[in-house]
Write a protein that holds these residues in place. Structure first.
Motif, PDB file in Angstrom:
ATOM      1  N   MET A 200      12.201  -2.390  -6.947  1.00 56.42           N
ATOM      2  CA  MET A 200      10.761  -2.401  -6.602  1.00 56.42           C
ATOM      3  C   MET A 200      10.239  -1.548  -7.499  1.00 56.42           C
ATOM      4  N   SER A 201       9.126  -2.679  -7.975  1.00 57.07           N
ATOM      5  CA  SER A 201       8.207  -2.766  -8.632  1.00 57.07           C
ATOM      6  C   SER A 201       7.320  -0.807  -8.954  1.00 57.07           C
ATOM      7  N   ASP A 202       6.858  -0.168 -10.076  1.00 60.05           N
ATOM      8  CA  ASP A 202       5.466   0.781  -9.419  1.00 60.05           C
ATOM      9  C   ASP A 202       4.732  -0.201  -8.315  1.00 60.05           C
ATOM     10  N   LEU A 203       4.702  -0.408  -8.631  1.00 62.98           N
ATOM     11  CA  LEU A 203       2.784  -1.533  -8.135  1.00 62.98           C
ATOM     12  C   LEU A 203       3.436  -1.865  -6.537  1.00 62.98           C
ATOM     13  N   LYS A 204       4.521  -2.443  -6.303  1.00 60.15           N
ATOM     14  CA  LYS A 204       5.157  -2.742  -4.957  1.00 60.15           C
ATOM     15  C   LYS A 204       4.661  -1.365  -4.452  1.00 60.15           C
ATOM     16  N   ALA A 205       5.458  -0.577  -5.644  1.00 54.47           N
ATOM     17  CA  ALA A 205       6.043   0.674  -4.559  1.00 54.47           C
ATOM     18  C   ALA A 205       4.870   1.151  -3.926  1.00 54.47           C
ATOM     19  N   ILE A 206       3.845   1.290  -4.576  1.00 58.81           N
ATOM     20  CA  ILE A 206       2.226   2.350  -4.385  1.00 58.81           C
ATOM     21  C   ILE A 206       1.688   1.244  -3.420  1.00 58.81           C
ATOM     22  N   LYS A 207       1.831  -0.397  -3.515  1.00 56.22           N
ATOM     23  CA  LYS A 207       0.748  -0.148  -2.619  1.00 56.22           C
ATOM     24  C   LYS A 207       1.673  -0.391  -1.032  1.00 56.22           C
ATOM     25  N   LYS A 208       2.777  -0.921  -1.239  1.00 59.91           N
ATOM     26  CA  LYS A 208       4.138  -0.585  -0.106  1.00 59.91           C
ATOM     27  C   LYS A 208       3.396   0.880   0.527  1.00 59.91           C
ATOM     28  N   ARG A 209       3.555   2.109  -0.022  1.00 62.11           N
ATOM     29  CA  ARG A 209       3.085   3.238   0.035  1.00 62.11           C
ATOM     30  C   ARG A 209       1.789   3.374   0.629  1.00 62.11           C
ATOM     31  N   LEU A 210       0.834   2.781  -0.088  1.00 58.36           N
ATOM     32  CA  LEU A 210      -0.349   2.813   0.854  1.00 58.36           C
ATOM     33  C   LEU A 210      -1.250   2.477   2.245  1.00 58.36           C
ATOM     34  N   ARG A 211      -0.518   1.156   1.855  1.00 58.79           N
ATOM     35  CA  ARG A 211       0.008  -0.063   3.170  1.00 58.79           C
ATOM     36  C   ARG A 211       0.218   0.487   4.067  1.00 58.79           C
ATOM     37  N   MET A 212       1.572   1.136   4.333  1.00 60.26           N
ATOM     38  CA  MET A 212       1.904   1.810   5.348  1.00 60.26           C
ATOM     39  C   MET A 212       0.934   2.802   5.822  1.00 60.26           C
ATOM     40  N   GLU A 213       1.052   3.362   5.180  1.00 57.68           N
ATOM     41  CA  GLU A 213      -0.448   5.184   5.495  1.00 57.68           C
ATOM     42  C   GLU A 213      -1.612   4.339   6.063  1.00 57.68           C
ATOM     43  N   ALA A 214      -2.332   3.392   5.602  1.00 59.82           N
ATOM     44  CA  ALA A 214      -3.709   2.966   6.501  1.00 59.82           C
ATOM     45  C   ALA A 214      -3.606   1.719   7.035  1.00 59.82           C
ATOM     46  N   LEU A 215      -2.487   1.517   7.209  1.00 58.85           N
ATOM     47  CA  LEU A 215      -1.994   0.740   8.722  1.00 58.85           C
ATOM     48  C   LEU A 215      -1.714   2.302   9.455  1.00 58.85           C
ATOM     49  N   ALA A 216      -1.242   3.276   8.920  1.00 63.16           N
ATOM     50  CA  ALA A 216      -0.520   4.259  10.733  1.00 63.16           C
ATOM     51  C   ALA A 216      -1.961   4.936  10.837  1.00 63.16           C
ATOM     52  N   ARG A 217      -3.056   5.065  10.315  1.00 63.61           N
ATOM     53  CA  ARG A 217      -4.059   5.276  10.902  1.00 63.61           C
ATOM     54  C   ARG A 217      -4.773   4.673  11.526  1.00 63.61           C
ATOM     55  N   ARG A 218      -5.004   2.917  11.171  1.00 59.47           N
ATOM     56  CA  ARG A 218      -5.201   1.649  12.226  1.00 59.47           C
ATOM     57  C   ARG A 218      -4.550   2.455  13.579  1.00 59.47           C
ATOM     58  N   ASP A 219      -3.105   2.193  13.223  1.00 62.93           N
ATOM     59  CA  ASP A 219      -2.489   1.930  14.797  1.00 62.93           C
ATOM     60  C   ASP A 219      -2.779   3.026  15.358  1.00 62.93           C
ATOM     61  N   ALA A 220      -2.923   5.255  14.831  1.00 64.46           N
ATOM     62  CA  ALA A 220      -3.756   5.350  16.234  1.00 64.46           C
ATOM     63  C   ALA A 220      -5.165   5.932  16.536  1.00 64.46           C
ATOM     64  N   MET A 221      -6.301   5.063  15.950  1.00 64.04           N
ATOM     65  CA  MET A 221      -7.065   4.667  16.497  1.00 64.04           C
ATOM     66  C   MET A 221      -6.807   4.123  18.299  1.00 64.04           C
ATOM     67  N   ASP A 222      -7.533   4.720  19.400  1.00 63.96           N
ATOM     68  CA  ASP A 222      -7.097   4.404  20.743  1.00 63.96           C
ATOM     69  C   ASP A 222      -7.587   3.205  20.533  1.00 63.96           C
ATOM     70  N   GLU A 223      -7.257   2.149  21.614  1.00 60.57           N
ATOM     71  CA  GLU A 223      -8.268   0.683  22.081  1.00 60.57           C
ATOM     72  C   GLU A 223      -9.495   0.864  21.771  1.00 60.57           C
ATOM     73  N   THR A 224      -9.548   1.922  22.565  1.00 62.61           N
ATOM     74  CA  THR A 224     -11.527   1.928  23.197  1.00 62.61           C
ATOM     75  C   THR A 224     -11.863   1.835  22.089  1.00 62.61           C
ATOM     76  N   ALA A 225     -11.588   3.301  21.324  1.00 62.97           N
ATOM     77  CA  ALA A 225     -12.044   3.183  19.643  1.00 62.97           C
ATOM     78  C   ALA A 225     -11.924   1.831  18.799  1.00 62.97           C
ATOM     79  N   ARG A 226     -11.342   0.650  18.636  1.00 63.69           N
ATOM     80  CA  ARG A 226     -11.186  -0.364  18.243  1.00 63.69           C
ATOM     81  C   ARG A 226     -11.864  -1.480  18.668  1.00 63.69           C
TER      82      ARG A 226
END
Length: 195
Positions: free
Chosen positions: A1-27
């Protein structure tokens, strides 16, 4: 996996984890705020134009309130369908039957009109203030946008996300497309410069 792909993957996972942590009412509340900000941004631009949105999967922004508001302002709506591993934007009409597309989403069936959007409400996993976008990793939207540009129909790209998905800088490859604006519950970000 290229460095760019690895960085994107990490940033994607972190951002989606923050989104997933929002409760349903907040979303739900944030989606309604996004609808208000998006309507203010686009209402004067959509009359008689084709606007692509998307139907939410997992913890995504629910764009149905925004799409309804834009239709009320004269937009013709479409949403993506996956055909031969590419996106096809099918007209979305009230009451139309929706068919399973895989990936947890639905779209109008194959009899729906295929449209070319002039404005695209783009899903994303992470974004920055320069209009950089990290998608979900499949390249579906970047390929679709490139097809439209090749055909001389460059759409206005409006990212839609929750504020928790913002990152400092989204790494961009040569095939990635910058957003013209991003709408979150905190307001509209319109990049002025890309440094």
């Amino acid at each position: 996996m290229s460095d760019l792909k690895a960085i994107k993957k990490r940033l994607r996972m972190e951002a989606l984890a923050r989104r997933d942590a929002m409760d349903e009412t907040a979303r739900i509340e944030a989606s309604l705020e996004i609808a208000a900000h998006g309507t203010a941004l686009l209402a004067d631009a959509v009359r008689g134009r084709i606007v692509s949105g998307f139907l939410p999967i997992r913890s995504e922004v629910d764009l149905r309130p925004l799409m309804t508001a834009l239709a009320d302002h004269g937009a013709r709506l479409c949403v993506p369908a996956i055909v031969d591993k590419e996106l096809e934007f099918r007209e979305l009409k009230r009451g139309a039957e929706l068919v399973d597309q895989g990936f947890g989403t639905v779209a109008p069936g194959p009899d729906a009109a295929v449209l070319v959007p002039g404005i695209m409400l783009v899903p994303l996993s992470a974004f920055d203030r320069q209009g950089g976008r990290i998608g979900y990793g499949g390249g579906f939207y970047d390929r679709a946008i490139q097809r439209f540009e090749t055909d001389g129909a460059r759409p206005r790209l409006v990212g839609t996300a929750f504020a928790v998905q913002e990152i400092e800088k989204a790494p961009m490859a040569s095939h990635d497309h910058f957003l013209d604006a991003v709408v979150t519950e905190a307001g509209v970000i319109e990049p002025r410069s890309r440094t």
